[in-house]
Design a protein around this motif. Structure first.
Motif, PDB file in Angstrom:
ATOM      1  N   ILE A 463       0.831  -1.200   0.000  1.00 44.16           N
ATOM      2  CA  ILE A 463       0.000   0.000   0.000  1.00 44.16           C
ATOM      3  C   ILE A 463       0.867   1.251   0.000  1.00 44.16           C
ATOM      4  O   ILE A 463       1.949   1.272   0.600  1.00 44.16           O
ATOM      5  CB  ILE A 463      -0.948   0.018   1.227  1.00 44.16           C
ATOM      6  CG1 ILE A 463      -1.871   1.238   1.183  1.00 44.16           C
ATOM      7  CG2 ILE A 463      -0.178  -0.049   2.539  1.00 44.16           C
ATOM      8  CD1 ILE A 463      -2.951   1.248   2.233  1.00 44.16           C
ATOM      9  N   HIS A 464       0.408   2.269  -0.724  1.00 44.56           N
ATOM     10  CA  HIS A 464       1.014   3.597  -0.684  1.00 44.56           C
ATOM     11  C   HIS A 464       0.078   4.507   0.098  1.00 44.56           C
ATOM     12  O   HIS A 464      -1.121   4.534  -0.181  1.00 44.56           O
ATOM     13  CB  HIS A 464       1.211   4.158  -2.099  1.00 44.56           C
ATOM     14  CG  HIS A 464       1.996   3.250  -2.994  1.00 44.56           C
ATOM     15  ND1 HIS A 464       1.527   2.798  -4.214  1.00 44.56           N
ATOM     16  CD2 HIS A 464       3.221   2.684  -2.839  1.00 44.56           C
ATOM     17  CE1 HIS A 464       2.424   2.011  -4.772  1.00 44.56           C
ATOM     18  NE2 HIS A 464       3.452   1.918  -3.962  1.00 44.56           N
ATOM     19  N   VAL A 465       0.611   5.251   1.065  1.00 49.37           N
ATOM     20  CA  VAL A 465      -0.222   6.181   1.832  1.00 49.37           C
ATOM     21  C   VAL A 465       0.456   7.542   1.890  1.00 49.37           C
ATOM     22  O   VAL A 465       1.685   7.651   1.906  1.00 49.37           O
ATOM     23  CB  VAL A 465      -0.496   5.668   3.267  1.00 49.37           C
ATOM     24  CG1 VAL A 465      -1.329   4.407   3.248  1.00 49.37           C
ATOM     25  CG2 VAL A 465       0.788   5.456   4.032  1.00 49.37           C
ATOM     26  N   LEU A 466      -0.379   8.569   1.923  1.00 51.26           N
ATOM     27  CA  LEU A 466       0.101   9.938   2.057  1.00 51.26           C
ATOM     28  C   LEU A 466       0.092  10.318   3.526  1.00 51.26           C
ATOM     29  O   LEU A 466      -0.937  10.211   4.196  1.00 51.26           O
ATOM     30  CB  LEU A 466      -0.801  10.890   1.263  1.00 51.26           C
ATOM     31  CG  LEU A 466      -0.534  12.388   1.434  1.00 51.26           C
ATOM     32  CD1 LEU A 466       0.827  12.760   0.851  1.00 51.26           C
ATOM     33  CD2 LEU A 466      -1.646  13.210   0.782  1.00 51.26           C
ATOM     34  N   THR A 470       3.660  15.531   6.761  1.00 54.14           N
ATOM     35  CA  THR A 470       4.880  15.799   6.000  1.00 54.14           C
ATOM     36  C   THR A 470       4.608  16.034   4.522  1.00 54.14           C
ATOM     37  O   THR A 470       5.446  16.600   3.817  1.00 54.14           O
ATOM     38  CB  THR A 470       5.868  14.619   6.126  1.00 54.14           C
ATOM     39  OG1 THR A 470       5.253  13.429   5.596  1.00 54.14           O
ATOM     40  CG2 THR A 470       6.247  14.377   7.581  1.00 54.14           C
ATOM     41  N   GLY A 471       3.443  15.581   4.041  1.00 55.31           N
ATOM     42  CA  GLY A 471       3.147  15.690   2.612  1.00 55.31           C
ATOM     43  C   GLY A 471       3.892  14.667   1.776  1.00 55.31           C
ATOM     44  O   GLY A 471       3.873  14.726   0.546  1.00 55.31           O
ATOM     45  N   LYS A 472       4.530  13.685   2.438  1.00 51.79           N
ATOM     46  CA  LYS A 472       5.314  12.668   1.732  1.00 51.79           C
ATOM     47  C   LYS A 472       4.514  11.378   1.584  1.00 51.79           C
ATOM     48  O   LYS A 472       3.626  11.077   2.381  1.00 51.79           O
ATOM     49  CB  LYS A 472       6.617  12.370   2.480  1.00 51.79           C
ATOM     50  CG  LYS A 472       7.599  13.531   2.500  1.00 51.79           C
ATOM     51  CD  LYS A 472       8.880  13.125   3.229  1.00 51.79           C
ATOM     52  CE  LYS A 472       9.903  14.253   3.245  1.00 51.79           C
ATOM     53  NZ  LYS A 472      11.138  13.861   3.975  1.00 51.79           N
ATOM     54  N   TRP A 473       4.888  10.609   0.556  1.00 51.67           N
ATOM     55  CA  TRP A 473       4.266   9.301   0.313  1.00 51.67           C
ATOM     56  C   TRP A 473       5.158   8.192   0.860  1.00 51.67           C
ATOM     57  O   TRP A 473       6.389   8.269   0.768  1.00 51.67           O
ATOM     58  CB  TRP A 473       4.035   9.089  -1.182  1.00 51.67           C
ATOM     59  CG  TRP A 473       2.834   9.807  -1.701  1.00 51.67           C
ATOM     60  CD1 TRP A 473       2.786  11.074  -2.204  1.00 51.67           C
ATOM     61  CD2 TRP A 473       1.492   9.308  -1.743  1.00 51.67           C
ATOM     62  NE1 TRP A 473       1.505  11.399  -2.553  1.00 51.67           N
ATOM     63  CE2 TRP A 473       0.683  10.331  -2.292  1.00 51.67           C
ATOM     64  CE3 TRP A 473       0.889   8.109  -1.383  1.00 51.67           C
ATOM     65  CZ2 TRP A 473      -0.683  10.182  -2.487  1.00 51.67           C
ATOM     66  CZ3 TRP A 473      -0.468   7.957  -1.567  1.00 51.67           C
ATOM     67  CH2 TRP A 473      -1.235   8.981  -2.117  1.00 51.67           C
ATOM     68  N   TYR A 474       4.520   7.164   1.394  1.00 49.82           N
ATOM     69  CA  TYR A 474       5.254   6.010   1.923  1.00 49.82           C
ATOM     70  C   TYR A 474       4.644   4.722   1.384  1.00 49.82           C
ATOM     71  O   TYR A 474       3.434   4.643   1.154  1.00 49.82           O
ATOM     72  CB  TYR A 474       5.209   6.000   3.457  1.00 49.82           C
ATOM     73  CG  TYR A 474       6.001   7.133   4.072  1.00 49.82           C
ATOM     74  CD1 TYR A 474       7.337   6.961   4.418  1.00 49.82           C
ATOM     75  CD2 TYR A 474       5.418   8.376   4.272  1.00 49.82           C
ATOM     76  CE1 TYR A 474       8.072   7.997   4.971  1.00 49.82           C
ATOM     77  CE2 TYR A 474       6.142   9.421   4.824  1.00 49.82           C
ATOM     78  CZ  TYR A 474       7.457   9.223   5.168  1.00 49.82           C
ATOM     79  OH  TYR A 474       8.199  10.256   5.705  1.00 49.82           O
ATOM     80  N   GLU A 475       5.523   3.731   1.178  1.00 48.62           N
ATOM     81  CA  GLU A 475       5.075   2.405   0.754  1.00 48.62           C
ATOM     82  C   GLU A 475       5.246   1.447   1.928  1.00 48.62           C
ATOM     83  O   GLU A 475       6.311   1.406   2.556  1.00 48.62           O
ATOM     84  CB  GLU A 475       5.889   1.912  -0.441  1.00 48.62           C
ATOM     85  CG  GLU A 475       5.478   0.510  -0.907  1.00 48.62           C
ATOM     86  CD  GLU A 475       6.266   0.045  -2.123  1.00 48.62           C
ATOM     87  OE1 GLU A 475       5.878   0.420  -3.240  1.00 48.62           O
ATOM     88  OE2 GLU A 475       7.261  -0.678  -1.927  1.00 48.62           O
ATOM     89  N   THR A 482       8.978   2.220   3.514  1.00 51.73           N
ATOM     90  CA  THR A 482       9.953   3.032   2.781  1.00 51.73           C
ATOM     91  C   THR A 482       9.242   4.237   2.179  1.00 51.73           C
ATOM     92  O   THR A 482       8.045   4.184   1.877  1.00 51.73           O
ATOM     93  CB  THR A 482      10.634   2.232   1.647  1.00 51.73           C
ATOM     94  OG1 THR A 482       9.610   1.680   0.788  1.00 51.73           O
ATOM     95  CG2 THR A 482      11.476   1.098   2.198  1.00 51.73           C
ATOM     96  N   ASP A 483       9.989   5.339   1.994  1.00 54.70           N
ATOM     97  CA  ASP A 483       9.381   6.475   1.308  1.00 54.70           C
ATOM     98  C   ASP A 483       9.431   6.228  -0.202  1.00 54.70           C
ATOM     99  O   ASP A 483      10.262   5.472  -0.701  1.00 54.70           O
ATOM    100  CB  ASP A 483      10.073   7.793   1.670  1.00 54.70           C
ATOM    101  CG  ASP A 483      11.583   7.740   1.483  1.00 54.70           C
ATOM    102  OD1 ASP A 483      12.098   6.671   1.140  1.00 54.70           O
ATOM    103  OD2 ASP A 483      12.241   8.778   1.667  1.00 54.70           O
ATOM    104  N   ILE A 484       8.530   6.870  -0.938  1.00 58.83           N
ATOM    105  CA  ILE A 484       8.412   6.634  -2.374  1.00 58.83           C
ATOM    106  C   ILE A 484       8.023   7.932  -3.059  1.00 58.83           C
ATOM    107  O   ILE A 484       7.293   8.765  -2.491  1.00 58.83           O
ATOM    108  CB  ILE A 484       7.351   5.527  -2.658  1.00 58.83           C
ATOM    109  CG1 ILE A 484       7.317   5.175  -4.149  1.00 58.83           C
ATOM    110  CG2 ILE A 484       5.983   5.912  -2.150  1.00 58.83           C
ATOM    111  CD1 ILE A 484       6.439   3.960  -4.468  1.00 58.83           C
ATOM    112  N   LEU A 485       8.510   8.116  -4.271  1.00 63.37           N
ATOM    113  CA  LEU A 485       8.159   9.295  -5.052  1.00 63.37           C
ATOM    114  C   LEU A 485       6.739   9.145  -5.600  1.00 63.37           C
ATOM    115  O   LEU A 485       6.353   8.047  -6.022  1.00 63.37           O
ATOM    116  CB  LEU A 485       9.136   9.487  -6.208  1.00 63.37           C
ATOM    117  CG  LEU A 485      10.582   9.845  -5.827  1.00 63.37           C
ATOM    118  CD1 LEU A 485      11.478   9.802  -7.060  1.00 63.37           C
ATOM    119  CD2 LEU A 485      10.644  11.213  -5.173  1.00 63.37           C
ATOM    120  N   PRO A 486       5.965  10.219  -5.625  1.00 72.83           N
ATOM    121  CA  PRO A 486       4.591  10.126  -6.143  1.00 72.83           C
ATOM    122  C   PRO A 486       4.529   9.609  -7.579  1.00 72.83           C
ATOM    123  O   PRO A 486       3.589   8.915  -7.951  1.00 72.83           O
ATOM    124  CB  PRO A 486       4.091  11.577  -6.058  1.00 72.83           C
ATOM    125  CG  PRO A 486       4.950  12.242  -5.045  1.00 72.83           C
ATOM    126  CD  PRO A 486       6.275  11.564  -5.125  1.00 72.83           C
TER     127      PRO A 486
END
Length: 507
Positions: A463-466, A470-475, A482-486
Motif C-alpha cells: 500500500i502507498h499512503v500519504l 509531511t506531505g510525503k508518500w510512503y510504501e 519506505t518512502d516513495i516518489l509520487p
C-alpha cells in the motif's frame, strides 16, 4: 457410585481453581479497607526492590509485546490474566497456587501487570506496586489520545523514537504478516489514514456506549479496530511495527471464517465485508448513518433495461422490446465505493516475444458513470443493459479497479496499468445536472493506493499512503516501510484507491 463421586471431585476442583484465580480480587477488597473505611497502602508498594528486573527489551526483540491475545499461556483462559514483566508471558490469577503465583516462585519473576485493571503487583508477596516509572508500559498496553492531540495529528511530521531505538512516524507503521493476511493489512492501513475514521476510533468515548443485542459478537470488531488504530498512531511505542493478531482473530470469528489469517484472501472482498460489518456493529442501518457512511457513502442513479434472450427469433425480440417489462427503469442507490472495469487485456505478444502491458487513463474507465455509457450485465437467467450516473459525492471516494475475473476453473488477472493523477481528479462531469448545481466540491486527491503484485492466487499486497503532516508518500508491505516518489505510484497495478475531496470537511 463411582461416576457420582468423580463428578463431585471435579466440581470441587473447579470451584477451588476459580477461588484461586479470584483470590487476588478478594485480597484487594480485604486489604484495601481497614477500620472505618480508611484505605491503607502497603508500605512496600512504593519501594519495590524488583523494578530493575523488568525486561522491556531483550535485544534485538521486545519482550513486552501486548499485540497478541490476552490468554493465559497455561490454562488458555482470558479471565484475570497477568503479564510477567520479566519474560513477557501471560498467566491467570495471582492468588495462592494460581499460574502467575507458581511462575513467580519457580522462576523468581516478581513483577506482574493485570492486563484488565492495568495495576502492577509483586509476587509471591502479593502487594500492589505504585511507581510512575511504569507509566510507559501501561501506555503501550492502552494508548489514550486527547482531543488536542488528535486535532494536531495531520499538522506535524515529527519522527518518534521507539524503545528499541528505531524511529517512526505514527500512522506510518508496518503490520506483521502472520502468514497470509497481507490482504487485510493493506485495507486496515488504508482506513487508518482516513482522518475522520481514524479520529473517531482513536477516542474510545465515541463508541463505548453503543448497545448491542445480547450474544452479539460483532461489536468485538469495533473494539479491536479501535485498539489497533490507537496502536498504529501511538507516539510512545516500544517497537516501530504492530501485530494485528487480535484484530484478525476478531475478523475470523465475526466473518465465520470467510476471512482467515492462514489463507490468502481478496482485498476488495475483505473491504466490502469489513465496511458493512463495522457499519452494522456501530448501530448503523440504511436510514441511520455511522461514521463509515458519513465518510464513504455517495449515491447514484441506475438505468436498467432488460434484454430479450439472444437465441430468440428477431420477430419475438422486437415484440418483447415494446412491452413494459423491457422498458428502461430508473432506480436510486447508495454506494460505499465505485467499481471500475478495465478493458480486456491483449492476448498477443510484441515482436520481442514479451507480453504488452496495456495502459488506460483513469477517466476512460470512469466513463462508466457518465450517464450515457451502457454495459451489458448477464445473470443466470436474464441479461440487462445498464448505465450509471452519480447524484452525490462522498467526502472520501473509494475506487476498486476490477482486475480479477473468476470462472469455474481459475482466476485470471488483468495487468493493465491505470494512469491516474495523484491530485485534482475532477468528477463534476459524472454528476447529474441537478447534482452539479448542488455539489460545490467535486475535486479529489489520492490519499491511499492498494497494489496487488504477482499471480492472482499467489500474489502479495502493498500500500502507498500519504502522510498529511509531511506531505510525503510512503510504501508499506508487511513490516517494511519506505518512502516513495509520487511518480512511482502511478506505475503500479492499483487495486483499491481512497481519495479525499478537496476543501471539504466531514461533518
Amino acid at each position: 457410585m463411582l461416576p457420582h463421586k468423580l463428578t463431585v471431585v471435579m466440581v470441587s476442583l473447579k470451584r477451588q481453581r476459580e477461588a484461586e484465580v479470584n483470590d487476588d480480587d478478594n485480597e484487594d477488597r480485604v486489604s484495601a479497607k481497614i477500620g472505618r473505611g480508611r484505605v491503607v497502602e502497603d508500605r512496600r508498594s512504593r519501594h519495590c526492590p524488583y523494578l530493575d528486573t523488568i525486561n522491556r527489551q531483550d535485544k534485538p526483540s521486545i519482550v513486552l509485546d501486548f499485540d497478541f491475545e490476552k490468554l493465559c499461556s497455561i490454562s488458555l483462559s482470558h479471565i484475570n490474566v497477568y503479564a510477567c514483566l520479566i519474560c513477557g508471558k501471560y498467566f491467570q490469577g495471582r492468588g495462592l497456587k494460581s499460574h502467575a503465583y507458581t511462575h513467580s516462585v519457580q522462576f523468581t519473576h516478581h513483577v506482574f501487570l493485570n492486563l484488565h485493571t492495568l495495576k502492577f503487583y509483586c509476587l509471591p508477596d502479593n502487594y500492589e506496586i505504585i511507581d510512575s516509572s511504569l507509566e510507559d508500559i501501561t501506555y503501550v498496553l492502552k494508548p489514550t489520545f486527547t482531543k488536542q492531540h488528535i486535532a494536531g495529528l495531520d499538522k506535524q511530521g515529527k519522527l518518534y523514537r521507539a524503545y528499541d531505538g528505531t524511529t517512526y512516524l505514527p500512522g506510518i507503521v508496518g503490520l506483521n504478516n502472520i502468514k497470509a493476511n497481507d490482504y487485510a493489512n493493506v485495507v486496515l492501513q488504508a482506513f487508518s489514514n482516513v482522518p475522520p475514521l481514524r479520529n473517531y476510533f482513536l477516542e474510545e468515548e465515541n463508541y463505548k456506549d453503543i448497545r448491542r443485542p445480547p450474544g452479539d459478537i460483532m461489536f468485538l470488531l469495533v473494539q479491536r479496530f479501535g485498539e489497533l488504530m490507537r496502536k498504529l498512531w501511538n507516539p510512545r511505542n516500544f517497537k516501530a511495527h504492530v501485530s494485528p493478531h487480535e484484530m484478525l482473530q476478531a475478523v475470523v470469528l465475526c466473518s465465520k471464517k470467510n476471512f482467515q489469517i492462514t489463507k490468502q484472501g481478496d482485498a476488495v472482498d475483505f473491504m466490502t465485508w469489513f465496511l458493512n460489518a463495522l457499519h452494522g456493529a456501530l448501530g448503523g442501518t440504511k436510514k441511520k448513518p455511522s461514521i463509515l457512511t458519513k465518510a464513504f457513502q455517495g449515491s447514484m442513479r441506475i438505468f436498467s433495461k432488460k434484454l430479450p434472450h439472444p437465441d430468440l427469433p428477431p420477430e419475438e425480440k422486437e415484440a418483447l422490446l415494446v412491452t413494459q417489462e423491457y422498458q428502461e427503469q430508473m432506480s436510486e442507490s447508495t454506494f460505499l465505493f465505485l467499481t471500475l472495469d478495465l478493458p480486456t487485456a491483449p492476448l498477443y505478444k510484441d515482436e520481442k516475444e514479451q507480453l504488452i502491458i496495456p495502459q488506460v487513463p483513469l477517466f476512460n474507465i470512469l466513463a462508466k458513470f457518465n450517464g450515457s455509457t451502457e454495459k451489458e450485465y448477464k445473470t443466470y437467467k436474464e441479461n440487462f443493459l445498464k448505465r450509471f450516473q452519480l447524484t452525490k459525492l462522498p467526502p472520501y471516494l473509494v475506487f476498486c479497479i476490477k482486475r480479477f475475473t473468476k470462472n469455474n476453473f481459475f482466476v485470471e488477472k488483468n495487468p493493465t496499468i491505470v494512469n491516474f493523477p495523484i491530485t485534482n481528479v475532477d468528477l463534476r462531469e459524472y454528476l447529474t445536472e441537478e447534482a452539479q448545481t448542488t455539489e460545490k466540491n467535486t475535486t479529489y486527491d489520492l490519499v491511499a493506493n492498494v497494489v496487488h503484485d504477482g499471480k492472482p492466487t499467489e500474489g502479495a499486497y502493498r500500500i502507498h499512503v500519504l502522510h498529511h503532516g509531511t506531505g510525503k508518500w510512503y510504501e508499506m508491505q508487511d513490516l517494511q516501510v519506505t518512502d516513495i516518489l509520487p511518480q512511482m505510484i502511478t506505475l503500479s497495478e492499483a487495486y483499491i484507491q481512497a481519495n479525499l475531496e478537496e476543501t471539504r470537511e466531514l461533518q
